[in-house]
Write a protein that holds these residues in place. Sequence first.
Motif, PDB file in Angstrom:
ATOM      1  N   ARG B  70     159.682 -13.540  49.957  1.00  0.00           N
ATOM      2  CA  ARG B  70     160.474 -14.343  48.951  1.00  0.00           C
ATOM      3  C   ARG B  70     160.816 -15.810  49.439  1.00  0.00           C
ATOM      4  O   ARG B  70     159.849 -17.199  49.377  1.00  0.00           O
ATOM      5  CB  ARG B  70     161.167 -14.011  47.850  1.00  0.00           C
ATOM      6  CG  ARG B  70     160.531 -13.426  46.593  1.00  0.00           C
ATOM      7  CD  ARG B  70     161.298 -13.649  45.019  1.00  0.00           C
ATOM      8  NE  ARG B  70     160.480 -12.960  44.369  1.00  0.00           N
ATOM      9  CZ  ARG B  70     161.114 -12.011  43.752  1.00  0.00           C
ATOM     10  NH1 ARG B  70     161.678 -11.347  44.291  1.00  0.00           N
ATOM     11  NH2 ARG B  70     160.464 -11.414  42.948  1.00  0.00           N
ATOM     12  N   PHE B  71     162.014 -15.027  50.673  1.00  0.00           N
ATOM     13  CA  PHE B  71     162.460 -16.332  51.111  1.00  0.00           C
ATOM     14  C   PHE B  71     161.845 -16.676  52.833  1.00  0.00           C
ATOM     15  O   PHE B  71     162.642 -17.549  53.119  1.00  0.00           O
ATOM     16  CB  PHE B  71     163.683 -15.564  50.869  1.00  0.00           C
ATOM     17  CG  PHE B  71     164.216 -15.563  49.328  1.00  0.00           C
ATOM     18  CD1 PHE B  71     164.156 -15.910  48.930  1.00  0.00           C
ATOM     19  CD2 PHE B  71     164.755 -14.393  48.937  1.00  0.00           C
ATOM     20  CE1 PHE B  71     164.089 -16.736  46.740  1.00  0.00           C
ATOM     21  CE2 PHE B  71     164.637 -14.243  47.813  1.00  0.00           C
ATOM     22  CZ  PHE B  71     165.090 -15.323  46.848  1.00  0.00           C
ATOM     23  N   GLN B  72     160.875 -15.847  53.054  1.00  0.00           N
ATOM     24  CA  GLN B  72     160.788 -16.403  54.386  1.00  0.00           C
ATOM     25  C   GLN B  72     160.200 -17.382  54.462  1.00  0.00           C
ATOM     26  O   GLN B  72     158.916 -17.474  53.974  1.00  0.00           O
ATOM     27  CB  GLN B  72     160.090 -15.418  55.265  1.00  0.00           C
ATOM     28  CG  GLN B  72     159.316 -15.457  56.874  1.00  0.00           C
ATOM     29  CD  GLN B  72     158.969 -14.843  57.412  1.00  0.00           C
ATOM     30  OE1 GLN B  72     157.844 -13.880  56.567  1.00  0.00           O
ATOM     31  NE2 GLN B  72     158.858 -13.822  58.123  1.00  0.00           N
ATOM     32  N   ALA B  73     161.528 -18.446  55.688  1.00  0.00           N
ATOM     33  CA  ALA B  73     160.908 -19.914  55.333  1.00  0.00           C
ATOM     34  C   ALA B  73     159.007 -20.138  55.927  1.00  0.00           C
ATOM     35  O   ALA B  73     158.290 -20.944  55.131  1.00  0.00           O
ATOM     36  CB  ALA B  73     161.332 -20.834  56.053  1.00  0.00           C
ATOM     37  N   SER B  74     158.639 -19.229  56.818  1.00  0.00           N
ATOM     38  CA  SER B  74     157.506 -19.437  57.959  1.00  0.00           C
ATOM     39  C   SER B  74     156.117 -18.815  56.867  1.00  0.00           C
ATOM     40  O   SER B  74     155.298 -19.747  57.084  1.00  0.00           O
ATOM     41  CB  SER B  74     157.694 -19.132  58.838  1.00  0.00           C
ATOM     42  OG  SER B  74     157.124 -17.578  58.582  1.00  0.00           O
ATOM     43  N   GLY B  75     156.811 -17.987  56.354  1.00  0.00           N
ATOM     44  CA  GLY B  75     155.491 -17.157  55.419  1.00  0.00           C
ATOM     45  C   GLY B  75     155.249 -16.206  56.145  1.00  0.00           C
ATOM     46  O   GLY B  75     153.855 -15.722  55.200  1.00  0.00           O
ATOM     47  N   GLU B  76     155.441 -16.029  57.220  1.00  0.00           N
ATOM     48  CA  GLU B  76     154.164 -15.622  57.898  1.00  0.00           C
ATOM     49  C   GLU B  76     153.970 -13.853  57.525  1.00  0.00           C
ATOM     50  O   GLU B  76     153.010 -13.452  57.984  1.00  0.00           O
ATOM     51  CB  GLU B  76     155.161 -15.428  59.305  1.00  0.00           C
ATOM     52  CG  GLU B  76     153.892 -14.634  60.462  1.00  0.00           C
ATOM     53  CD  GLU B  76     155.463 -14.404  61.699  1.00  0.00           C
ATOM     54  OE1 GLU B  76     156.618 -14.983  61.894  1.00  0.00           O
ATOM     55  OE2 GLU B  76     154.657 -13.678  62.414  1.00  0.00           O
ATOM     56  N   GLU B  77     155.272 -13.307  56.916  1.00  0.00           N
ATOM     57  CA  GLU B  77     155.507 -11.954  56.585  1.00  0.00           C
ATOM     58  C   GLU B  77     153.971 -11.536  55.516  1.00  0.00           C
ATOM     59  O   GLU B  77     153.596 -11.216  55.160  1.00  0.00           O
ATOM     60  CB  GLU B  77     156.201 -11.307  56.031  1.00  0.00           C
ATOM     61  CG  GLU B  77     156.364  -9.895  55.765  1.00  0.00           C
ATOM     62  CD  GLU B  77     156.206  -8.626  56.357  1.00  0.00           C
ATOM     63  OE1 GLU B  77     155.796  -9.066  58.099  1.00  0.00           O
ATOM     64  OE2 GLU B  77     154.930  -7.937  56.181  1.00  0.00           O
ATOM     65  N   LEU B  78     154.123 -12.468  54.631  1.00  0.00           N
ATOM     66  CA  LEU B  78     153.680 -12.138  53.360  1.00  0.00           C
ATOM     67  C   LEU B  78     151.716 -12.559  54.105  1.00  0.00           C
ATOM     68  O   LEU B  78     150.987 -12.069  52.838  1.00  0.00           O
ATOM     69  CB  LEU B  78     153.737 -13.756  52.953  1.00  0.00           C
ATOM     70  CG  LEU B  78     152.788 -13.981  51.342  1.00  0.00           C
ATOM     71  CD1 LEU B  78     152.864 -12.830  49.923  1.00  0.00           C
ATOM     72  CD2 LEU B  78     153.374 -15.653  50.293  1.00  0.00           C
TER      73      LEU B  78
END
Lengths: 205, 291
Positions: B70-78
């Motif tokens: 939800r909160f990772q700014a880079s969105g990398e894990e999503l």
Amino acid sequence: MALVKARKIDGAKPAGAAEGGDPLAWLEDADPARRRQAAHALGDRPDAVPALSARLTREEDPSVRETLLTALVRIGTAAAAAALVPHLASEDVGLRNGVIESLQQMPAAVAMPEVAPLLTAADSDLRIFAAQLIGKLPHPDRLDLLAGVIDRDPHVNVCLSAVEALMEGGDPAALPVVERLSGRFPDDPFVAFSVDAARRLFSGA
Amino acid sequence: MSLPSDKGPSDKGDTAGLSAADYDAFCRFLRERTGLSFTEAKRYFVDRRVSERMAAVGVEHVRQYLNLLRFQASGEELQLLVNRMTVNETYFFRELYQLDCLVNAALDEVVRGRPPGSRVRIWSAGCATGEEPYSIAITLLERWSRVDEFEIELYASDIDSQVLARAREGIYEQRSLQAMPRDLVAKYFTRLDDQSWQIMEELRDSIDFSLVNIADPQQMENFRGMDVIFCRNLLIYFDDLGRREAASMFYDALSPNGFICLGHSESMSRMSSLFVPRRFPDAILYQKPQS
Ligand SMILES: C[S@@+](CC[C@H](N)C(=O)[O-])C[C@H]1O[C@@H](n2cnc3c(N)ncnc32)[C@H](O)[C@@H]1O
């Protein structure tokens, strides 16, 4: 060669965001594309329900209407379901169908309390829509509500839509309920036919 | 691997350990962000991929992992998770009847009344490893009689960054090429070794590949004025509402009279009243009305 290099589209860069402002204001824009954009943007804003519903009453562009409906389904609150219900009485068949489909796509726990009261509406068409819809909502009260229609509704066509809804559900517990209808309308050939069809369906013959 | 789990004994089995509530929360999150909809029946599939990613990032609890997404700014894990969750299976000349329809009828209709030299835009949304857009390109070049009169732009996009990288590279193995006639392979591909062929550079350069989530209205806003959209074999992973939303975004992306091609098992009727089904000799396409 006839293929030209396509211009780069940067999906990561929002195009419309620069225009800013509150999407609620664009709901009444003269440009249908802008109204669609507003409806899209409002799909996660429960506070937008009254505005979406009001626009739905006036909206003539089918594509915007579809987007307004989708936004209400997406919001998915009791208020959103309640906002859809009055449009079932609309003269406009397209709108009515859209509303039926939309209520069906909402969580049953949210849609049912809004739809069930329509079973006692004065207008038999509304009662028919309600029966059809209830047949499609996976809700624990489904069978009881439809049984109530079959036992009490004065209008044979409303009862027959309840039969149809029960048959679609395919629950064998519905058969004795359906059979009671023969007692209420013993001379109606269509009732006889439907009850017969239900017997065949539930006995698996 | 196994994860700490708060499940009761009745719930055992070889799934990695999302509780019912966590599974629900997870699916809701994915549905909102990606349009992908997983039912209870997919639980094993989802569990496995989630626990794999949790192990990779060293997170122990599902809630923690959800917060990271939800909160990772880079969105990398999503992105990494999405790459694991999507089914990218595709091949050249899949559902050929639609490509037939494109060159036998639909494109002629699209360009009716347009002056020579004008643009025609075709978009493969959910292109996976690129077989679909390259098949479109080859079919146009080989079989559309008016191909030289227009400037044709091809767009291709997917939500999965890994498959896009492979699409750009354009290297394929026998399995992808099976349905493709030999002479066309010889004409458009370079043989790299026993196993693999690479599609010619001119074709690779003619397609714009981009990372796009079709469930994201903001990203979709960048696509406008498309004449034909291929969106095949991905809406099957969406639920009814997701399909409706996608339909309305495609509506905005299309020019009036533009067409949308869905996979053969997907029908637009449950999805939307926006398009008019058009029955051509080769296929049924959905058309955006004039206005
Ligand atoms: C089975 S492949 C189909 C490929 C090709 N269109 C075909 O018909 O052969 C589905 C593709 O859709 C992509 N996909 C799934 N959800 C998506 C989304 N929300 N936005 C964009 N692409 C998505 C997947 O990554 C996958 O590559």
